[in-house]
Design a protein around this motif. Sequence first.
Motif, short mmCIF file in Angstrom:
data_model
loop_
_atom_site.label_atom_id
_atom_site.label_comp_id
_atom_site.label_asym_id
_atom_site.label_seq_id
_atom_site.Cartn_x
_atom_site.Cartn_y
_atom_site.Cartn_z
N ILE A 303 43.40 36.51 41.89
CA ILE A 303 42.12 35.95 42.31
C ILE A 303 41.29 35.61 41.08
CG2 ILE A 303 39.92 36.47 43.47
CD1 ILE A 303 42.10 36.28 45.55
N ILE A 304 40.63 34.45 41.12
CA ILE A 304 39.68 34.09 40.06
C ILE A 304 38.28 34.07 40.65
CG2 ILE A 304 38.96 32.29 38.45
CD1 ILE A 304 41.86 31.38 38.29
N TYR A 331 45.54 41.17 41.22
CA TYR A 331 45.16 40.93 39.82
C TYR A 331 43.94 40.03 39.88
CZ TYR A 331 49.88 42.65 39.15
OH TYR A 331 51.01 43.41 39.19
N MET A 332 42.82 40.53 39.37
CA MET A 332 41.55 39.83 39.57
C MET A 332 40.91 39.48 38.22
SD MET A 332 40.51 42.48 42.60
CE MET A 332 41.43 43.81 41.83
N PHE A 333 40.42 38.25 38.10
CA PHE A 333 39.92 37.78 36.81
C PHE A 333 38.63 37.00 36.98
CE2 PHE A 333 44.57 37.30 37.14
CZ PHE A 333 44.98 38.27 36.23
N ALA A 334 37.77 37.06 35.95
CA ALA A 334 36.63 36.15 35.90
C ALA A 334 37.12 34.84 35.28
CB ALA A 334 35.53 36.75 35.04
N TYR A 335 36.65 33.72 35.80
CA TYR A 335 37.09 32.42 35.29
C TYR A 335 36.75 32.28 33.81
CZ TYR A 335 37.26 27.44 34.38
OH TYR A 335 37.53 26.22 33.82
N ARG A 359 30.53 39.38 40.67
CA ARG A 359 31.46 39.02 41.75
C ARG A 359 32.81 39.70 41.53
NH1 ARG A 359 29.86 32.58 42.25
NH2 ARG A 359 27.75 32.99 43.01
N LEU A 360 33.23 39.74 40.28
CA LEU A 360 34.50 40.39 39.97
C LEU A 360 34.43 41.87 40.36
CD1 LEU A 360 37.33 40.17 38.70
CD2 LEU A 360 36.30 40.66 36.48
N SER A 361 33.33 42.56 40.00
CA SER A 361 33.29 43.99 40.39
C SER A 361 33.26 44.15 41.89
CB SER A 361 32.15 44.79 39.76
OG SER A 361 31.31 44.00 39.04
N GLU A 362 32.62 43.21 42.60
CA GLU A 362 32.61 43.32 44.07
C GLU A 362 34.02 43.24 44.64
OE1 GLU A 362 28.19 41.39 44.68
OE2 GLU A 362 29.87 40.49 45.80
N ILE A 363 34.80 42.27 44.15
CA ILE A 363 36.14 42.15 44.74
C ILE A 363 37.02 43.32 44.30
CG2 ILE A 363 36.09 39.62 45.09
CD1 ILE A 363 38.08 39.39 42.79
#
Length: 455
Positions: A303-304, A331-335, A359-363
């Motif tokens: 996820i971005i 696997y979650m990333f900030a754009y 937003r990243l910490s929320e997901i």
Amino acid sequence: MDQRNFYIETYGCQMNVSDTEIVNSILMEQGMQPVQEPEQSDIIFINTCSIRENAETRVWNRLKEFRSLKKEKDGNLTVGVLGCMAERIRETIMEKEEFVDLVVGPDAYRDLPKLLAEVNDGRKAVNVLLSQEETYADVKPVRTNDNGVNAFVTIMRGCDNMCAFCVVPFTRGRERSRPMESILDELGRLSDQGYKEVTLLGQNVNSYLDKDNDFTTLMYEASQIDPEMRIRFSSPHPKDFPEELLHVIAEQPNLCNYIHIPAQSGNNDVLERMRRPYTREQYFDLVDRMREIIPGVTLSTDIITGFCGETEEEHEDTMSLMAKVRYDLAYMFAYSERGRTLAQRKYEDDVPEEVKKRRLSEIIEQQMNIQEELNQQEIGRRHLVLIEGTSKRSDEQLCGRTDTNKMVVFDRHDLKKGDYAEVRITDCTSATLMGDVIGKSSIAGFSKKAEAVPA
Ligand code: 5AD
Ligand code: SF4
């Protein structure tokens, strides 16, 4: 013959790990010897990643340390930059980092002996040409850093998808597939050497196509090489999951029931801006089909957050997609904006850094809760675990993964790395399962038992 020692430090994805094994092979053919410490080596290579800004920052920092080491050694050290960054910023590296002697892109590793000879003659050497054909099919990878149980095998290289955010098409070039025979030969050799699990690799692994042989055919043929050797694959694209592939995975006991399906976003407008060729609804359909055809399959995703123009509602759609699918892993990333990509040319990177991070910490928080809940449901279930080694916490405990890719920790008994054990899950965290060993087992033995005793 070149009898010098070399050291390779690898960053980025599994593909880079696999490429390092190809470079090992090419250099060892010349008589050179791999070493595990940069201080002991005559030549240091850094195999680099460009996927996000912070991946490149880590490499720049590491390069500074190699510059000091070279000074300490009065210049008697050759430093080479390999991989994705070599492709992207060769000029910057050569101008700014004057101590770097060679820069070699991912399709030019066969040229390394010649390039090293140029450096010996006092020149700097560069080859960052991308190829339409190179698959290193005939190079036998030398695996110096693995555990003897899990191996990576590259089956295709490059990517033609051109997702708007992604630098990979620029660093690794066009898609091309390695001939199926050479892949199956390598799997046979790995089985002979005692490997128990192989991950088939490609930037777009399920777009594999060698003449008439597609990814489904390859997976079936791979499953037949050794019924006790597990097969996984990474990283696929949601566009190439024909039902037949799902059936083959369901039917062959050694094809693992775990699928990575990068969603990137849960909002249709964002998906369109990202140039991802599916909608949220089509994605849900695919997930349903996977779960229908492969009962018990676990799913993971990429996820971005904070892609260009992402609004709060669009972010909420990603939250709700993840809540609905309930991934076992994400696997979650900030754009991170990358040069030359469509997003960089066409859109503004307009979501402020703090918003991306929030937003990243929320997901991440939501995902950790889901993972913990899913792992709780594992308690009481039995799994076949392939033992990968000793647990990080204690020598008395071993760890390994289930077919569904969950890490399990349990007491050693008389088991060892490379064994299959039947384990009953007794406890969990959001990341790991704990279990009791029932006994040594095998893929064949465990699947027969599962047929006899419905879960
Ligand atoms: N910024 C942030 N994440 C990215 N990825 C790829 N490019 C970028 C980028 N520019 C992520 C995607 C991809 C994973 C390998 O890395 O989620 O699936
Ligand atoms: Fe990094 Fe992508 Fe290159 Fe792998 S292919 S090293 S993830 S930029």
